[in-house]
Write an enzyme that holds these catalytic residues in place. Structure first.
Site, PDB file in Angstrom:
ATOM      1  N   HIS A  95      48.039 -42.255 -31.231  1.00 36.93           N
ATOM      2  CA  HIS A  95      48.757 -42.657 -30.007  1.00 36.93           C
ATOM      3  C   HIS A  95      49.542 -41.448 -29.499  1.00 36.93           C
ATOM      4  O   HIS A  95      50.049 -40.646 -30.300  1.00 36.93           O
ATOM      5  CB  HIS A  95      49.700 -43.820 -30.337  1.00 36.93           C
ATOM      6  CG  HIS A  95      50.295 -44.452 -29.117  1.00 36.93           C
ATOM      7  ND1 HIS A  95      51.339 -43.873 -28.438  1.00 36.93           N
ATOM      8  CD2 HIS A  95      49.978 -45.588 -28.442  1.00 36.93           C
ATOM      9  CE1 HIS A  95      51.646 -44.639 -27.392  1.00 36.93           C
ATOM     10  NE2 HIS A  95      50.829 -45.686 -27.369  1.00 36.93           N
TER      11      HIS A  95
ATOM     12  N   LYS B 153      55.115 -51.322 -30.850  1.00 39.20           N
ATOM     13  CA  LYS B 153      55.905 -50.112 -31.104  1.00 39.20           C
ATOM     14  C   LYS B 153      57.083 -50.417 -32.048  1.00 39.20           C
ATOM     15  O   LYS B 153      56.953 -51.282 -32.910  1.00 39.20           O
ATOM     16  CB  LYS B 153      56.379 -49.502 -29.784  1.00 39.20           C
ATOM     17  CG  LYS B 153      55.242 -49.311 -28.792  1.00 39.20           C
ATOM     18  CD  LYS B 153      55.580 -48.404 -27.660  1.00 39.20           C
ATOM     19  CE  LYS B 153      54.436 -48.407 -26.667  1.00 39.20           C
ATOM     20  NZ  LYS B 153      54.542 -47.403 -25.654  1.00 39.20           N
TER      21      LYS B 153
ATOM     22  N   ASN C  98      50.519 -53.387 -28.699  1.00 40.71           N
ATOM     23  CA  ASN C  98      51.220 -52.393 -29.519  1.00 40.71           C
ATOM     24  C   ASN C  98      52.718 -52.639 -29.350  1.00 40.71           C
ATOM     25  O   ASN C  98      53.289 -52.311 -28.318  1.00 40.71           O
ATOM     26  CB  ASN C  98      50.823 -50.988 -29.025  1.00 40.71           C
ATOM     27  CG  ASN C  98      51.636 -49.887 -29.686  1.00 40.71           C
ATOM     28  OD1 ASN C  98      52.323 -50.118 -30.679  1.00 40.71           O
ATOM     29  ND2 ASN C  98      51.556 -48.681 -29.132  1.00 40.71           N
TER      30      ASN C  98
ATOM     31  N   GLU D  94      52.427 -41.130 -28.467  1.00 35.79           N
ATOM     32  CA  GLU D  94      53.802 -41.023 -28.993  1.00 35.79           C
ATOM     33  C   GLU D  94      53.790 -40.411 -30.398  1.00 35.79           C
ATOM     34  O   GLU D  94      54.715 -39.681 -30.768  1.00 35.79           O
ATOM     35  CB  GLU D  94      54.478 -42.407 -28.976  1.00 35.79           C
ATOM     36  CG  GLU D  94      54.819 -42.824 -27.548  1.00 35.79           C
ATOM     37  CD  GLU D  94      54.898 -44.317 -27.307  1.00 35.79           C
ATOM     38  OE1 GLU D  94      54.953 -45.096 -28.266  1.00 35.79           O
ATOM     39  OE2 GLU D  94      54.913 -44.707 -26.117  1.00 35.79           O
TER      40      GLU D  94
ATOM     41  N   GLU E  67      44.316 -43.572 -22.661  1.00 29.84           N
ATOM     42  CA  GLU E  67      45.689 -43.849 -22.233  1.00 29.84           C
ATOM     43  C   GLU E  67      46.288 -42.608 -21.558  1.00 29.84           C
ATOM     44  O   GLU E  67      46.806 -41.718 -22.261  1.00 29.84           O
ATOM     45  CB  GLU E  67      46.547 -44.209 -23.441  1.00 29.84           C
ATOM     46  CG  GLU E  67      46.088 -45.430 -24.181  1.00 29.84           C
ATOM     47  CD  GLU E  67      47.248 -46.113 -24.886  1.00 29.84           C
ATOM     48  OE1 GLU E  67      47.500 -47.275 -24.572  1.00 29.84           O
ATOM     49  OE2 GLU E  67      47.916 -45.468 -25.710  1.00 29.84           O
TER      50      GLU E  67
ATOM     51  N   GLY F 227      54.266 -46.720 -20.351  1.00 24.26           N
ATOM     52  CA  GLY F 227      55.670 -47.122 -20.276  1.00 24.26           C
ATOM     53  C   GLY F 227      56.368 -46.720 -18.982  1.00 24.26           C
ATOM     54  O   GLY F 227      57.599 -46.792 -18.890  1.00 24.26           O
TER      55      GLY F 227
ATOM     56  N   SER G  46      50.698 -49.101 -18.864  1.00 24.28           N
ATOM     57  CA  SER G  46      51.368 -50.042 -17.957  1.00 24.28           C
ATOM     58  C   SER G  46      50.464 -51.178 -17.476  1.00 24.28           C
ATOM     59  O   SER G  46      50.559 -51.620 -16.327  1.00 24.28           O
ATOM     60  CB  SER G  46      51.963 -49.296 -16.755  1.00 24.28           C
ATOM     61  OG  SER G  46      52.972 -48.402 -17.200  1.00 24.28           O
TER      62      SER G  46
END
Ligand code: PEP
Length: 264
Positions: A101, A13, A11, A103, A173, A179, A219
């Site tokens: 996701h 991003k 991904n 985010e 996730e 991240g 991560s």
């Protein structure tokens, strides 16, 4: 070990201009040149929408890597300024779409209901949704990880036929691991993924739940991939940071390949 083909998905991003995307894709194509396709995991590249065409052009048709997108609208067309429809992604040869996701949920207000609508829209256009779920640190500390991911998965899969559920990919996730450099302990990630699989079984059948690929994300890096892939129920990885460097992402692909060979 169950015979589910592992997936290593990158991904990207909101990173990479078209020139960066081409460079990264070409580096990966070169690294994979001598690998035998049968021993590779499914490899999915999810660039930003602006690079989809450029990445598609660098991937050989029927080659070793597939094209994915990071999100889409749930409607086919209309007066929705700035949105990209699943039909438009299909038109660019996209095969996978990341849905829900964290985010998107956090910064763009995507609700469980919206995730469900998008999942259905992606399936309608014969692409594969990678449906994301995962808990915050606060939810983990409150001991509600399992109930939280369960409710996310039930909402995302509401109204899907068994036939559609079988095609899905799910990504567990934990938000606190995305991240941050902190990975979830592999055995704990495997435990949560088994729980997700049991939820899928309740929504469909035990047999179907054993076919659904469930990835871990948060991560993932070259130093963690072997341990993660060694777990019974982790069927691959959804990768952010480490997918932006061809050397790191290639190491993750090699980690996925070991599982392919172990499952043969
Ligand atoms: C992600 O964005 O899905 C992700 C897992 O990111 P990272 O690998 O950087 O934690």
């Amino acid at each position: 070990m169950a015979k589910r083909k592992p997936i290593i998905a990158g991904n990207w991003k909101m990173h990479n201009l078209v020139s960066d995307s081409k460079k990264l894709t070409k580096e990966l194509v070169n690294k994979l040149e001598s690998s035998c396709k049968e021993n590779l995991p499914e490899i999915v590249l999810c660039p930003p929408h602006t690079s989809l065409t450029a990445v598609a052009d660098c991937l050989e048709h029927g080659g070793k890597m597939r094209l994915g997108a990071q999100t889409c609208d749930w409607r086919d067309s209309g007066a929705y300024t700035g949105e990209v429809s699943p039909l438009m992604l299909k038109d660019l040869c996209v095969e996978y779409v990341i849905i829900g996701h964290s985010e998107r949920r956090t910064y763009f207000g995507e609700t469980d209901e919206r995730v469900n609508e998008k999942t259905k829209a992606v399936l309608k256009h014969e692409m594969i949704p990678i449906v994301c779920c995962g808990e915050t640190l606060e939810q983990r500390e409150q001991g509600i990880t399992d109930t939280h991911v369960e409710s996310q998965i039930k909402a995302a899969l509401a109204g899907l036929s068994n036939n559609d559920i079988e095609k899905l990919v799910i990504a567990y996730e934990p938000i606190w691991a995305i991240g941050t450099g902190k990975t979830c302990d592999s055995e704990e990630a495997n435990r949560v993924i088994k729980h997700i699989r049991s939820v899928v079984a309740k929504l469909s059948t035990e047999d179907i739940s054993q076919k659904v690929r469930i990835l871990y994300g948060g991560s993932v890096k070259p130093s963690t991939i072997d341990e993660q892939m060694a777990q019974s129920d982790i069927d691959g990885a959804l990768v952010g940071g480490a997918s932006l460097k061809s050397t790191d992402f290639y190491e993750l692909i090699k980690g996925g390949s070991k599982k392919v060979c172990a499952c043969k």
